[in-house]
Scaffold this motif. Structure first.
Motif, PDB file in Angstrom:
ATOM      1  N   ASN A 165       1.605   2.047 -10.090  1.00 23.01           N
ATOM      2  CA  ASN A 165       0.373   1.935 -10.872  1.00 23.01           C
ATOM      3  C   ASN A 165      -0.542   0.864 -10.274  1.00 23.01           C
ATOM      4  OD1 ASN A 165      -1.583   1.286 -12.874  1.00 23.01           O
ATOM      5  ND2 ASN A 165      -0.229   2.057 -14.471  1.00 23.01           N
ATOM      6  N   LYS A 166      -1.600   1.314  -9.592  1.00 21.07           N
ATOM      7  CA  LYS A 166      -2.451   0.350  -8.893  1.00 21.07           C
ATOM      8  C   LYS A 166      -3.257  -0.514  -9.866  1.00 21.07           C
ATOM      9  CE  LYS A 166      -6.804   2.752  -7.844  1.00 21.07           C
ATOM     10  NZ  LYS A 166      -7.716   3.124  -6.733  1.00 21.07           N
ATOM     11  N   SER A 167      -3.616   0.020 -11.010  1.00 17.80           N
ATOM     12  CA  SER A 167      -4.370  -0.772 -11.996  1.00 17.80           C
ATOM     13  C   SER A 167      -3.529  -1.926 -12.517  1.00 17.80           C
ATOM     14  CB  SER A 167      -4.814   0.119 -13.152  1.00 17.80           C
ATOM     15  OG  SER A 167      -5.698   1.123 -12.711  1.00 17.80           O
ATOM     16  N   ILE A 188       7.150  10.431  -0.751  1.00 13.40           N
ATOM     17  CA  ILE A 188       6.833   9.735   0.503  1.00 13.40           C
ATOM     18  C   ILE A 188       5.603   8.872   0.259  1.00 13.40           C
ATOM     19  CG2 ILE A 188       6.347   9.981   2.968  1.00 13.40           C
ATOM     20  CD1 ILE A 188       7.341  12.912   2.670  1.00 13.40           C
ATOM     21  N   GLY A 189       5.614   7.655   0.797  1.00 12.36           N
ATOM     22  CA  GLY A 189       4.467   6.769   0.681  1.00 12.36           C
ATOM     23  C   GLY A 189       4.013   6.306   2.058  1.00 12.36           C
ATOM     24  N   SER A 206       0.823  -1.216   0.000  1.00 15.42           N
ATOM     25  CA  SER A 206       0.000   0.000   0.000  1.00 15.42           C
ATOM     26  C   SER A 206       0.854   1.262   0.000  1.00 15.42           C
ATOM     27  CB  SER A 206      -0.927   0.000   1.215  1.00 15.42           C
ATOM     28  OG  SER A 206      -1.846  -1.074   1.163  1.00 15.42           O
ATOM     29  N   SER A 207       1.975   1.232   0.725  1.00 20.39           N
ATOM     30  CA  SER A 207       2.845   2.409   0.765  1.00 20.39           C
ATOM     31  C   SER A 207       3.450   2.680  -0.611  1.00 20.39           C
ATOM     32  CB  SER A 207       3.949   2.230   1.814  1.00 20.39           C
ATOM     33  OG  SER A 207       4.846   1.196   1.453  1.00 20.39           O
ATOM     34  N   LEU A 208       3.749   1.631  -1.366  1.00 23.15           N
ATOM     35  CA  LEU A 208       4.294   1.790  -2.718  1.00 23.15           C
ATOM     36  C   LEU A 208       3.244   2.367  -3.661  1.00 23.15           C
ATOM     37  CD1 LEU A 208       6.282  -1.563  -2.860  1.00 23.15           C
ATOM     38  CD2 LEU A 208       7.292   0.727  -2.867  1.00 23.15           C
ATOM     39  N   VAL A 209       1.994   1.927  -3.506  1.00 25.04           N
ATOM     40  CA  VAL A 209       0.899   2.497  -4.299  1.00 25.04           C
ATOM     41  C   VAL A 209       0.707   3.965  -3.935  1.00 25.04           C
ATOM     42  CG1 VAL A 209      -1.586   2.412  -4.743  1.00 25.04           C
ATOM     43  CG2 VAL A 209      -0.257   0.293  -4.660  1.00 25.04           C
TER      44      VAL A 209
END
Length: 410
Positions: free
Chosen positions: A27-29, A229-230, A19-22
């Motif tokens: 690219n979440k898709s 920042i994620g 989730s932090s990388l998203v």
């Protein structure tokens, strides 16, 4: 570039890292489309809902993995999860670095369970890690890291909060951190801390991802100019702090490199110089980075020798054993220390002196791309001096002049 994975407050889990990388911009898709492939290789598992949504945790906006699944089985052999990840990695076109990362991460889970239960890898059963969640966390993280081109960057971890108290798992109740967490972190370069809650704060999947991703573990952030920042939110809610994993990407501004070393110390009150000299040689041969012996005075005016050893965590046990056996000391103090070091390389340089050819090793320290200073290995100077039948200091001067000329002409 450098990436800091900051899990010193809320720990780390697979979904928090993903989730932090998203949240940072992966690219979440692409992630969602590709992880659905897991259904093809994991019989009895169905993804009902998969998305990444924004959530507020203790006033901090973060990304949260929303996942609903239908699981026919609640126990699987670990190799089934491994084979699923390997098959998916090929089908969805992960880079080679991403494939290795995903494979090694699931292997860390397998080896930890095999060690705990005393079973061969092929017989290990996953319970908590048996669902499609584990595959999504590992493969999804690999996809996100690929998408952000982070496998090429230096990745640093802070000490990891693991929590405390007791927890229930498939075999009953155990103290936290559970054995799987301890096995995964054992012999790694990652330090753990208790943290702020009497609950599980770091999961085996999160630990496995971290040990296969981080190049080093440091207590303080390196000098860096922050670029992104994620924030990745976990499922639990804590009273005193947000359950969020923070990752920070930026440009390093340090001309120095940093790492964490171990310092071993002991006082020797009644040991001869011959024993100390032999001890130094043996410690260096067995992995000590440096050994220093300092004279001092202790209680009742007794003379003493303070022995200080710098080493890596992997050599601590062996070096302590040597100290005890060779000196008879009854105690050794151990502490971790962060240090900054000048980037250096060791090169072999061909030189000619008095008509003879030699190859000598030279340690070169650099400041950005320019040479700060160099030092020739003393053992090589000795060999040249013996060969030419000349004094050490004279040969040292001759070699230094030749090396300086060679380096300046490159």
């Amino acid at each position: 570039m450098v990436l800091v994975i900051d899990s010193q407050i809320a720990g780390i889990s697979g979904d928090m890292l993903l989730s932090s990388l998203v949240n940072m911009g992966a690219n979440k898709s692409k992630i969602i489309d590709r992880v659905y492939t897991a259904e093809e290789y994991l019989n009895g598992s169905k993804i009902l809902k998969l998305d990444f949504e924004k959530i507020i945790k203790h006033g901090t906006s973060a990304t949260h993995l929303v996942l609903e699944t239908d699981e026919k089985y609640h126990e699987r052999k670990g190799i089934e999860i491994q084979e699923c990840i390997l098959s998916m990695s090929d089908k969805i076109g992960l880079s080679e670095k991403a494939k290795v990362f995903a494979h090694e991460s699931v292997k860390s889970l397998l080896h930890a369970e095999a060690k705990i239960h005393g079973e061969p890898l092929g017989s290990v059963h996953f319970h908590e890690a048996s669902s499609i969640d584990t595959v999504i966390d590992i493969v999804g993280t690999a996809i996100a890291l690929d998408d952000l081109n982070l496998f090429a960057e230096k990745i640093i971890a802070t000490p990891v909060a693991v929590g405390g108290g007791n927890l229930e798992f498939s075999h009953g109740i155990t103290s936290n951190p559970a054995s799987a967490i301890l096995e995964i972190f054992r012999d790694s370069n990652i330090a753990i801390v208790g943290g702020q809650a009497r609950e599980e704060m770091t999961t085996p999947t999160g630990a496995s991802l971290l040990v296969n991703l981080a190049d080093e573990c440091v207590e303080f952030y390196p000098g860096m100019k922050i670029e992104a920042i994620g924030y990745g939110a976990g499922n639990k809610d804590f009273d005193r702090f947000p359950n969020i994993l923070k990752i920070v990407k930026g440009h390093s501004i340090d001309e120095f490199q940093s790492d964490t070393i171990q310092v071993l110390e002991t006082n020797l009150d009644d040991v001869s110089g011959e024993v100390i000299g032999y001890m130094i040689d043996k410690l260096m041969i067995n992995g000590a980075k440096d050994v220093t012996v300092t004279n001092g005075i202790t209680k009742k005016g007794r003379p003493t020798n303070l022995v200080s050893i710098i080493c890596d965590s992997s050599t601590i046990d062996n070096l302590i054993n040597i100290l005890v056996l060779e000196t008879g000391t009854l105690g050794v103090r151990v502490r971790s220390s962060n240090r900054y070091i000048v980037p250096r390389t060791i090169v072999t340089i061909p030189i000619a002196i008095h008509g003879k050819n030699f190859s000598i090793r030279c340690k070169i320290a650099k400041n950005n791309d320019s040479i700060r200073h160099f030092k020739v290995e003393s053992d090589d100077i000795k060999l040249v001096a013996d060969s030419l039948l000349l004094p050490f200091r004279q040969v040292q001067d001759l070699i230094n002049e030749e090396v300086k000329h060679r380096l300046n002409t490159k």
